[in-house]
Design an enzyme around this catalytic site. Structure first.
Site, short mmCIF file in Angstrom:
data_model
loop_
_atom_site.label_atom_id
_atom_site.label_comp_id
_atom_site.label_asym_id
_atom_site.label_seq_id
_atom_site.Cartn_x
_atom_site.Cartn_y
_atom_site.Cartn_z
N THR A 1 0.52 -1.11 0.21
CA THR A 1 0.04 -0.11 -0.55
C THR A 1 0.62 1.34 0.10
OG1 THR A 1 0.12 0.07 2.07
CG2 THR A 1 -2.15 -1.05 1.31
N ASP A 2 0.35 2.01 -0.70
CA ASP A 2 0.72 3.70 -0.52
C ASP A 2 0.79 4.61 1.07
OD1 ASP A 2 -1.57 4.52 -1.43
OD2 ASP A 2 -2.01 4.85 -3.01
N GLN A 3 0.31 5.69 1.27
CA GLN A 3 0.99 6.48 2.36
C GLN A 3 -1.03 6.67 2.95
OE1 GLN A 3 3.16 10.10 2.03
NE2 GLN A 3 2.52 10.36 4.71
N VAL B 1 -3.97 2.89 0.26
CA VAL B 1 -3.87 1.66 -0.98
C VAL B 1 -3.25 1.08 -1.87
CG1 VAL B 1 -5.67 2.88 -3.13
CG2 VAL B 1 -5.87 3.64 -1.60
#
Length: 143
Positions: free
Chosen positions: A18-20, A23
């Site tokens: 996931t990203d920050q 997601v």
């Protein structure tokens, strides 16, 4: 369209994917596509490793993804994989990433050709791997 041969590969979304924003980062879908494609090949009765032992690779010639809904850490998704097109030289695989509620989150496709490992010259699957050729014809025949 009804697809006659679809594999389903479950993926537990890991935090590292996931990203920050929590997601799934878009690059991970291509990795998931590869997992689904490998599972499809196995369910057909083959392994890419055997092809590579024969000095042949199957690189991606084209790949696409269309993002419909975000996937988050902690979810489990299922990658549906099938053969969209096969012409004896190229294989186009289709993908659909479906969440636990049955909602399509991502769709995609990848196009592959077979090449000689030492020269990267394309080869015909139908000629060099007749069993694979017959299997591809069989799973695309009723589409």
């Amino acid at each position: 369209m009804k697809r006659p041969f679809v594999t389903k590969t479950a993926i537990d979304v890991r935090y590292a994917e996931t990203d920050q924003m929590g997601v799934v980062h878009h690059s991970n879908y291509f990795i998931w596509f590869e997992l689904g494609r490998g599972e499809l090949i196995k369910e057909m009765g083959f392994h890419y490793a055997d092809m590579e032992k024969d000095g042949v690779l199957s690189p991606v010639a084209d790949i696409h993804a269309s993002y419909k809904r975000p996937v988050h850490y902690g979810e489990t998704v299922t990658i549906h994989t099938w053969v969209e097109q096969y012409d004896g030289l190229r294989v186009v695989y289709g993908y659909e990433v479906v969440n636990g509620e049955g909602v399509t989150c991502v769709t995609g496709s990848s196009t592959h050709v077979c090449v000689k490992k030492d020269t990267f010259r394309p080869i015909a699957i139908r000629k060099h791997f007749p069993a694979w050729h017959e299997a591809y014809l069989r799973i695309t025949a009723s589409e």
